[in-house]
Design a protein around this motif. Structure first.
Motif, PDB file in Angstrom:
ATOM      1  N   LEU A 232      37.890  49.950  46.447  1.00 21.54           N
ATOM      2  CA  LEU A 232      37.029  49.256  45.488  1.00 21.54           C
ATOM      3  C   LEU A 232      36.775  50.084  44.233  1.00 21.54           C
ATOM      4  N   ASP A 233      37.006  51.396  44.311  1.00 22.98           N
ATOM      5  CA  ASP A 233      36.825  52.258  43.144  1.00 22.98           C
ATOM      6  C   ASP A 233      37.827  51.933  42.035  1.00 22.98           C
ATOM      7  N   LEU A 234      38.915  51.231  42.385  1.00 21.20           N
ATOM      8  CA  LEU A 234      39.922  50.858  41.393  1.00 21.20           C
ATOM      9  C   LEU A 234      39.423  49.781  40.445  1.00 21.20           C
ATOM     10  N   PHE A 235      38.375  49.058  40.865  1.00 19.33           N
ATOM     11  CA  PHE A 235      37.965  47.865  40.138  1.00 19.33           C
ATOM     12  C   PHE A 235      36.587  48.038  39.506  1.00 19.33           C
ATOM     13  N   GLY A 236      36.433  47.441  38.327  1.00 17.18           N
ATOM     14  CA  GLY A 236      35.133  47.429  37.671  1.00 17.18           C
ATOM     15  C   GLY A 236      34.245  46.331  38.216  1.00 17.18           C
ATOM     16  N   ASP A 237      33.019  46.288  37.737  1.00 17.16           N
ATOM     17  CA  ASP A 237      32.045  45.321  38.242  1.00 17.16           C
ATOM     18  C   ASP A 237      32.412  43.875  37.941  1.00 17.16           C
ATOM     19  N   HIS A 238      33.260  43.653  36.935  1.00 15.07           N
ATOM     20  CA  HIS A 238      33.605  42.287  36.543  1.00 15.07           C
ATOM     21  C   HIS A 238      34.957  41.834  37.096  1.00 15.07           C
ATOM     22  N   ALA A 239      35.569  42.623  37.942  1.00 10.27           N
ATOM     23  CA  ALA A 239      36.884  42.277  38.476  1.00 10.27           C
ATOM     24  C   ALA A 239      36.797  41.054  39.390  1.00 10.27           C
ATOM     25  N   GLN A 240      37.726  40.122  39.196  1.00 10.36           N
ATOM     26  CA  GLN A 240      37.804  38.913  40.010  1.00 10.36           C
ATOM     27  C   GLN A 240      39.268  38.563  40.240  1.00 10.36           C
ATOM     28  N   VAL A 241      39.580  38.122  41.448  1.00 12.06           N
ATOM     29  CA  VAL A 241      40.944  37.778  41.817  1.00 12.06           C
ATOM     30  C   VAL A 241      40.970  36.361  42.376  1.00 12.06           C
ATOM     31  N   VAL A 242      41.941  35.576  41.931  1.00 14.31           N
ATOM     32  CA  VAL A 242      42.223  34.262  42.506  1.00 14.31           C
ATOM     33  C   VAL A 242      43.596  34.343  43.160  1.00 14.31           C
ATOM     34  N   VAL A 243      43.704  33.816  44.379  1.00 12.69           N
ATOM     35  CA  VAL A 243      44.956  33.989  45.106  1.00 12.69           C
ATOM     36  C   VAL A 243      45.137  32.866  46.124  1.00 12.69           C
ATOM     37  N   SER A 244      46.374  32.552  46.438  1.00 14.08           N
ATOM     38  CA  SER A 244      46.640  31.488  47.407  1.00 14.08           C
ATOM     39  C   SER A 244      46.379  31.947  48.834  1.00 14.08           C
ATOM     40  N   GLU A 245      46.448  33.246  49.074  1.00 11.32           N
ATOM     41  CA  GLU A 245      46.158  33.812  50.391  1.00 11.32           C
ATOM     42  C   GLU A 245      45.401  35.125  50.200  1.00 11.32           C
ATOM     43  N   PRO A 246      44.420  35.432  51.057  1.00  7.72           N
ATOM     44  CA  PRO A 246      43.657  36.671  50.900  1.00  7.72           C
ATOM     45  C   PRO A 246      44.564  37.906  50.865  1.00  7.72           C
ATOM     46  N   LEU A 247      44.210  38.863  50.016  1.00  5.52           N
ATOM     47  CA  LEU A 247      44.986  40.087  49.875  1.00  5.52           C
ATOM     48  C   LEU A 247      44.575  41.166  50.871  1.00  5.52           C
ATOM     49  N   THR A 248      43.511  40.902  51.637  1.00 11.38           N
ATOM     50  CA  THR A 248      43.032  41.871  52.622  1.00 11.38           C
ATOM     51  C   THR A 248      42.452  41.131  53.808  1.00 11.38           C
TER      52      THR A 248
END
Length: 278
Positions: A232-248
């Motif tokens: 989670l340290d890779l991402f800032g507070d505003h990071a958002q992901v949309v995806v067809s299948e969960p990445l984790t």
């Protein structure tokens, strides 16, 4: 998959996460097709100031007919650039030929568009739909896919002024054409659209049994849920992901978008609203 937030290298999600887009190209457990090896594309908006006099940020696009898992250029480019908003798509051809112009995402001015699904019986209604595209936009259709025609219908119906209404009108036009041709369930899929600032993610099908769609929970909440998760340290507070299948596989990281819903994601967060409900 689409990302919006603080600039990151696209490889962080395309390659380096648990169930990456690269992994999904070889094995998509929730997809209609397990293997998506008929090409891929990446579209990304550059970091920094807007790129034209109107204050619009224009995206770059890299597309290839190679399987995503076999393309060294994808690995190089996705690590070399950083972007605050990018799209990635891996393709399983459902009929239109395997060629670069048929790979998503599609671009027009500052807009990106991609689609996971299909217009059923597209060849039967292709001419009718294409004839509705604004003549000034028609020349922009370079490939032969249903998605590109759908995109140009949405542009014709006012995508630049109201994305939700325009995409809705384009889908209703598809359904009307399908009904006239005796096609029971013309529209299937999920759609991602962006102008470089806001990301709209739609989940809809005529049958009411759409392809899966998820987006991430907000990062501050995830840090509280998983205080030792170094990734989670890779991402800032505003990071958002949309995806067809969960990445984790971590519970609670990805939230499912309901049927007949559009998720709207921007720097203020996300919200859902109903879309083309019966």
């Amino acid at each position: 998959m689409a990302y919006t937030g603080e600039p990151i290298p696209p490889a962080a999600l395309i390659i380096d996460t648990q169930h990456s887009v690269l992994a999904m190209s070889q094995n998509s457990p929730l997809g209609a097709e397990t293997v998506n090896g008929d090409g891929f594309g990446v579209g990304w908006y550059p970091t920094g100031k807007p790129t034209d006099a109107q204050g619009l940020r224009h995206p770059y696009v890299f597309r290839s007919t190679e399987p995503a898992w076999n393309d060294q250029n994808l690995r190089e480019i996705s690590r070399a650039v950083t972007s605050p908003l990018f799209f990635t798509h891996v393709r399983a051809a459902a009929g239109p030929p395997i060629q670069q112009t048929n790979c998503h995402p599609f671009r027009h001015d500052n807009w990106l568009f991609m689609h996971n699904g299909a217009i059923s019986g597209f060849q039967q209604i292709k001419r009718e739909l294409a004839m509705d595209v604004d003549p000034l936009l028609y020349a922009g259709i370079q490939g032969t896919t249903d998605t590109e025609v759908l995109f140009h219908l949405a542009l014709t119906y006012g995508l630049m002024d109201g994305p939700i209404a325009a995409v809705g009108k384009a889908i209703r036009r598809v359904e009307k054409a399908g009904e006239g041709a005796g096609i029971q369930f013309p529209m299937q899929g999920t759609i991602a659209v962006s102008d470089g600032e806001t990301l709209w993610a739609f989940r809809y099908s005529t049958q009411g049994r759409s392809r899966t769609l998820f987006h991430s929970a907000d990062v501050p909440t995830l840090r509280k849920m998983y205080p030792t998760a170094e990734r989670l340290d890779l991402f800032g507070d505003h990071a958002q992901v949309v995806v067809s299948e969960p990445l984790t596989d971590l519970p609670g990281v990805f939230l499912e978008v309901p049927e007949s819903t559009v998720a709207v994601l921007d720097p203020t967060g996300y919200h859902h609203q109903s879309f083309l409900e019966a």
